[in-house]
Structure formats: C-alpha cells, structure tokens
Design a protein around this motif. Structure first.
Motif, mmCIF file in Angstrom:
data_model
loop_
_atom_site.group_PDB
_atom_site.id
_atom_site.type_symbol
_atom_site.label_atom_id
_atom_site.label_comp_id
_atom_site.label_asym_id
_atom_site.label_seq_id
_atom_site.Cartn_x
_atom_site.Cartn_y
_atom_site.Cartn_z
ATOM 1 N N GLY A 172 0.796 -1.217 0.000
ATOM 2 C CA GLY A 172 0.000 0.000 0.000
ATOM 3 C C GLY A 172 0.826 1.263 0.000
ATOM 4 N N GLY A 173 0.360 2.258 -0.749
ATOM 5 C CA GLY A 173 1.021 3.542 -0.805
ATOM 6 C C GLY A 173 2.190 3.561 -1.779
ATOM 7 N N ASN A 174 2.756 4.746 -1.949
ATOM 8 C CA ASN A 174 3.898 4.889 -2.849
ATOM 9 C C ASN A 174 5.194 4.373 -2.245
ATOM 10 O OD1 ASN A 174 2.353 6.057 -4.866
ATOM 11 N ND2 ASN A 174 2.693 8.134 -4.131
ATOM 12 N N ASP A 277 -4.146 4.001 -5.094
ATOM 13 C CA ASP A 277 -2.809 4.547 -5.348
ATOM 14 C C ASP A 277 -2.566 4.767 -6.831
ATOM 15 O OD1 ASP A 277 -2.258 4.461 -2.624
ATOM 16 O OD2 ASP A 277 -1.456 2.429 -2.723
ATOM 17 N N CYS A 278 -3.008 3.833 -7.649
ATOM 18 C CA CYS A 278 -2.768 3.937 -9.086
ATOM 19 C C CYS A 278 -3.597 5.055 -9.705
ATOM 20 C CB CYS A 278 -3.076 2.603 -9.760
ATOM 21 S SG CYS A 278 -2.974 2.641 -11.567
ATOM 22 N N VAL A 279 -4.893 5.030 -9.475
ATOM 23 C CA VAL A 279 -5.806 5.926 -10.184
ATOM 24 C C VAL A 279 -5.575 7.381 -9.812
ATOM 25 C CG1 VAL A 279 -8.221 6.582 -10.427
ATOM 26 C CG2 VAL A 279 -7.564 4.168 -10.538
ATOM 27 N N ASP A 342 -1.359 16.084 -0.231
ATOM 28 C CA ASP A 342 -0.674 14.851 -0.624
ATOM 29 C C ASP A 342 -0.499 14.891 -2.141
ATOM 30 O OD1 ASP A 342 0.416 12.368 -0.886
ATOM 31 O OD2 ASP A 342 -1.344 11.251 -0.195
ATOM 32 N N ILE A 343 0.620 15.427 -2.596
ATOM 33 C CA ILE A 343 0.838 15.688 -4.009
ATOM 34 C C ILE A 343 0.924 14.373 -4.784
ATOM 35 C CG2 ILE A 343 2.330 16.786 -5.697
ATOM 36 C CD1 ILE A 343 0.866 18.711 -3.858
ATOM 37 N N CYS A 344 0.236 14.325 -5.910
ATOM 38 C CA CYS A 344 0.275 13.140 -6.770
ATOM 39 C C CYS A 344 1.669 12.982 -7.370
ATOM 40 C CB CYS A 344 -0.750 13.268 -7.895
ATOM 41 S SG CYS A 344 -2.451 13.456 -7.328
ATOM 42 N N GLU A 345 2.129 11.757 -7.465
ATOM 43 C CA GLU A 345 3.455 11.484 -7.993
ATOM 44 C C GLU A 345 3.500 10.114 -8.655
ATOM 45 O OE1 GLU A 345 6.281 11.532 -4.844
ATOM 46 O OE2 GLU A 345 5.170 10.147 -3.561
ATOM 47 N N LEU A 346 4.454 9.977 -9.571
ATOM 48 C CA LEU A 346 4.675 8.710 -10.269
ATOM 49 C C LEU A 346 6.155 8.355 -10.178
ATOM 50 C CD1 LEU A 346 2.545 9.175 -13.521
ATOM 51 C CD2 LEU A 346 1.992 7.755 -11.553
ATOM 52 N N MET A 350 8.759 2.787 -8.737
ATOM 53 C CA MET A 350 7.559 2.110 -8.258
ATOM 54 C C MET A 350 6.589 1.769 -9.382
ATOM 55 S SD MET A 350 7.885 1.633 -5.041
ATOM 56 C CE MET A 350 6.209 1.222 -4.598
ATOM 57 N N PHE A 351 6.962 2.001 -10.621
ATOM 58 C CA PHE A 351 6.042 1.793 -11.734
ATOM 59 C C PHE A 351 5.571 0.341 -11.796
ATOM 60 C CE2 PHE A 351 5.460 0.488 -16.200
ATOM 61 C CZ PHE A 351 4.374 1.287 -16.521
ATOM 62 N N ASP A 352 6.483 -0.610 -11.656
ATOM 63 C CA ASP A 352 6.113 -2.028 -11.737
ATOM 64 C C ASP A 352 5.417 -2.535 -10.485
ATOM 65 O OD1 ASP A 352 7.086 -2.439 -14.318
ATOM 66 O OD2 ASP A 352 9.129 -2.781 -13.594
ATOM 67 N N TYR A 353 5.246 -1.677 -9.474
ATOM 68 C CA TYR A 353 4.595 -2.090 -8.228
ATOM 69 C C TYR A 353 3.391 -1.219 -7.902
ATOM 70 C CZ TYR A 353 9.146 -4.298 -8.002
ATOM 71 O OH TYR A 353 10.272 -5.020 -8.313
ATOM 72 N N SER A 354 2.996 -0.371 -8.846
ATOM 73 C CA SER A 354 1.841 0.485 -8.614
ATOM 74 C C SER A 354 0.945 0.558 -9.843
ATOM 75 C CB SER A 354 2.290 1.900 -8.221
ATOM 76 O OG SER A 354 1.170 2.724 -7.937
#
Length: 500
Positions: A172-174, A277-279, A342-346, A350-354
C-alpha cells in the motif's frame, strides 16, 4: 401487499432473473466494461470517459470461472481443521531494512516509532538472533523497498528460510506498493503469511519536534453509519496471517485502527488500496500544475471513476478478486478527507509495483501513462505498454476547450432591474468538432446503455413503485407549504397531494 400483488412480484422475478443473468454474461463475454448501479453510492461513475473497449476476448467472462485459485486456498485452510488462525502477541521484533542507505524506507522509522523501543534493525546479510526477549519466535518486519524484495527472497540462506513463517510484509502507498506478484512467485501468498495493508502515515526522518522522526498517524476515516447504526470506516490498516494480532496490537496502542482478517478478505483490501494509489496518482500527475489527491477527487471525479471501474472489472476477470460493495465511495472519501497536500506522484522505481500490476488490457490506464510520458515528461526510462492510438488531450481538457468555445449563456442584468436580456442559446454541436470529441460523446452514450437498461428493468420499476407507496404517506402527512406566504397550495390538500 395483497395476494395478487405477491403473485405478480414472484412472477416478475421468475421471468426477469434468467434474462438478467444472460445479459450480464453477454457483456462480460464480449469484453465490455460494465458498471454496477449502486443507489447508495455517493460517487457513482458518470461514464463520461473516452476509454476504448478492451479486446474482444472472453477474458472477463471465462477467466472468472476458470480461476480456481481462491477455492484452492480455501480448501487448503479447511484441511487444517482449525476454525481460525493461531494468533501471536506483540513483543520485541526484528526490522529488516535495505543495506543501501539510499534505499532505506521511512517505513523502518515508522515501525520503530510504533514499538516499545526493544526492536532491533538488521540488514539482509546479518544473522538472526536465536531468541529475542524471552521468545524464540518473533515477528520479522520486512521493510525493504519492493524492487529489492525479489533479490532478498532469492538469496535467503537456510537460517532465514526456516524463519519465513515469521516474515511480515507490507503493501500500500507509494512506499510499499503491490508485492503480491513477487510473493506469489515464491509461494508466500497464503493464510499463514503475515501481510499488512498500510493505513498509517510514514513520516520522513526529521519531520518531528527537535529534528526527531514524526510519529505515524492513522489515515483511516469514518464515512458514516450503516443501516444498523454501526460506523463505516475507510482506509484503515488490515493485517492477516500468523502475526496479525501482534501487528494490530502495535498499531492500536498508537491510536491506529487495524482490522485482523483472513487472507482472502485482506487481499480484497490490498487491491482496493492498489486501485486508489494507481488511479489518483496518474489522474493527478498529468495536469499542468501540481495536483494533490483531494483535488483529483473534487475536480477530476469522472476520469478517476472510469479508470477505477476499468481496473476493478479486470481484477475480477484476471485475478478472481471482487472488491467489496461501496469501494468507489470509500476511495473518494479517503481522497477528500486525507488527500489534502498529498501531491500526486509517479516514482519511476515504483512503476512495476503500482501502475503496472493490474491484469487485463486497461486501455484507459495505458493511455494516461503514455500521455504522462510523452506530454508531461514523466516515467522517463520506463517501458510503458503501448496503446493502439495516442491521445492528444485529456477528457477534462477537451471539456474545458469546448466550454471556452461555447460558454454557458445566462441572462444578463443591467443597472435597471427591468432591463433584462438573454444572449443567444449556445451551439450544442459545432461544425468544426474534431473526431476525438465526437468519439468521446459516442463512447459516453454507449457506456450509459447498461445503466439505462437497469433503470428500465421491471425489477427496478417494481421496487421504485413499492418504495413510492411507502413514501407517499410521509409526504402527504408531513410536507406542507405556507399558502399565504408563497401562494402555493398545501400538499396536504387532497387535490394537490404529492404523487411519486
């Protein structure tokens, strides 16, 4: 209800049920992304998306029935002969962190802050103590980043392998992401394995008073009461497995809610958090300005809702995971109540886990990911799955452009109260509309079809009529208007009674 009405109701149910089942299967078999109609859900999807339909395979329909994974796990649990898992108490524990200082997570400090000061920190190459406190068995919290987890499990020596049942994994989470694919590869997704959905904050070091690390805080929120008057919560931590009681005790002692559940229920909660977390992060990151989670829920609800339903439908077909009713309302409530600042971030790592963990085609998600990489400069160096056609504008941007071209015309009032004039009505369809805009409208109309069929179904109408009869008496007896004040007849008058 009279005997005739009862017979009519039974007859309607008997006639409609096979048709409804057949209709639902047809939608699944053809690969259409359908949405359930929840009358009590606050944030229902408006289906105003430009998303394409997934490929015309039978993945959604057939995979759901052919995936016997959940049944096999349940049978394995029944074979143990126990009605519930054995629970262990909290106590001194081992916390495993990365041997690379740059990869040490804030989760390590959070676990330490939640303990009693008797935990020890080890690296994967260290030796486990034979006893800790007065116990030979103790929790081993794995606070490694998900991209180091596979290497950690592969290189376990015999000593660490013998303690695998004491491992505690986080999702869960970033920070933690989704680690199920890694654990499943090594057979560590089962009822006895302790896993935790993180529903608490993981403050960065030095954010507390005097330069200390701030104490973790509960991120769950109460979103109302159910029909029995019990509180409904969203975003709370959940734990399963051998040490679930120890984890719950550690969190409860610090004012953090934590449910102890079986693995199957925990898995639903984990994937629900993964959808969140993804959306919300991808929908917020493609904006021109920095956007927080709460802003996504407030201003981009349609896009977030459509993407949620796309992922949820593919979860049901690809992994045999069906989220609990009301997930959309819970996720939007968490975003609105806990997502401010809570600023959105990518994060690239973590791409392969989110974002890249969901089964199915997920065309809308892939379109946003490609837009984020090509138009926003994000996810550079990441192999984003391609899509048949790129998008040049987001749905919200298209709506803003159309509104600027054809602004809403309202009556204009001059200084004189009696000088009122109206501008010409807006043009609904502009001759120079691009094909993408037309495709967006047609897609929206097509996706409203299942909901319209539900609204027009005999069962829905019958339920509406029955509820209308029960409410008519309330309106006729309690709703009244001051006739002298507003010159409107009273609803208590037989000639003007409210008819639903």
């Amino acid at each position: 209800m009279m005997m005739g009405e009862k017979f009519l109701a039974v007859l309607v149910v008997a006639m409609v049920t096979p048709i409804s089942h057949s209709f639902s299967f047809t939608l699944s078999a053809t690969g259409l992304v359908t949405k359930r109609y929840h009358t009590s859900t606050t944030h229902r999807s408006s289906t105003g998306s430009f998303e394409k339909k997934i490929s015309s395979s039978s993945a959604l329909g057939m995979a759901t029935w052919s995936n016997g994974q959940a049944i096999k796990e349940y049978q394995d649990f029944l074979s143990t002969g126990r009605s519930e898992l054995q629970k262990e108490d909290d106590g001194p524990s081992v916390i495993v962190q990365s041997s690379k200082p740059i990869n040490v997570l804030a989760l390590t400090d959070a676990i330490i802050g939640l303990g009693q000061g008797d935990d020890i920190i080890l690296n994967p190459s260290d030796t486990l103590p034979d006893t800790l406190g007065d116990r030979s068995s103790y929790p081993i919290y794995i606070a490694l980043p998900p991209y180091e987890l596979k290497e950690f499990i592969q290189n376990l020596n015999d000593e660490w392998k013998s303690r695998a049942e004491d491992f505690v994994f986080f999702s869960g989470g970033n920070v933690c992401g989704v680690v199920e694919p890694v654990l499943r590869e090594f057979g560590m997704c089962r009822d006895s394995m302790t896993q935790v959905v993180v529903g608490f904050s993981t403050p960065a070091p030095g954010t507390g008073l005097g330069g200390a690390t701030k104490k973790p805080e509960d991120l769950s929120c109460m979103i109302g009461h159910d029909t029995r008057g019990e509180e409904k919560w969203a975003g709370e931590s959940q734990s399963c497995g051998k040490w679930n009681a120890a984890v719950a005790s550690r969190l409860d002692d610090n004012g953090i809610r934590c449910k102890t559940v079986f693995y199957r229920e925990w898995r639903r909660a984990m994937w629900e958090r993964a959808v969140f977390d993804c959306v919300f992060n991808i929908v917020g990151c493609v904006r021109e300005e920095k956007t927080d989670i709460a802003d996504v829920a407030m201003f981009y609800e349609l896009e977030a809702s459509d993407m949620m339903w796309e992922l949820v439908n593919n979860l049901r077909g690809g992994l045999a995971v069906t989220l609990i009713y009301g997930f959309e309302d819970r996720l939007f409530s968490i975003a609105e109540m806990r997502g401010k600042d809570d600023i959105c971030e990518l994060p690239v790592e973590m791409f392969d886990y989110s974002q890249n963990v969901f089964p199915g085609t997920n065309l809308m998600l892939k379109e946003y990911l490609n837009y984020a990489k090509d138009k926003c400069g994000l996810l550079q160096g990441v192999d984003v799955p391609p899509v048949p056609s790129q998008i040049d504008e987001l749905p919200s941007k298209i709506d803003e452009d159309l509104e600027s071209k054809h602004p809403l015309q309202i009556p204009c009032v001059s200084e004189r109260d009696d000088d009122v004039f109206s501008a010409p009505p807006p043009l609904l369809l502009h001759p120079t509309w691009e094909w993408d805009n037309l495709r967006y409208v047609l897609s929206s109309l097509w996706q409203r079809l299942p909901k319209l069929l539900i609204l027009l179904s005999p069962l829905f109408l019958l339920d509406h009529v029955s509820r209308s009869k029960s409410l008519r008496g309330v309106f006729n007896s309690e709703f009244s208007v001051d006739c002298d004040a507003c010159s409107i007849p009273s609803a208590q008058s037989p000639s003007t009674a409210v008819v639903l």
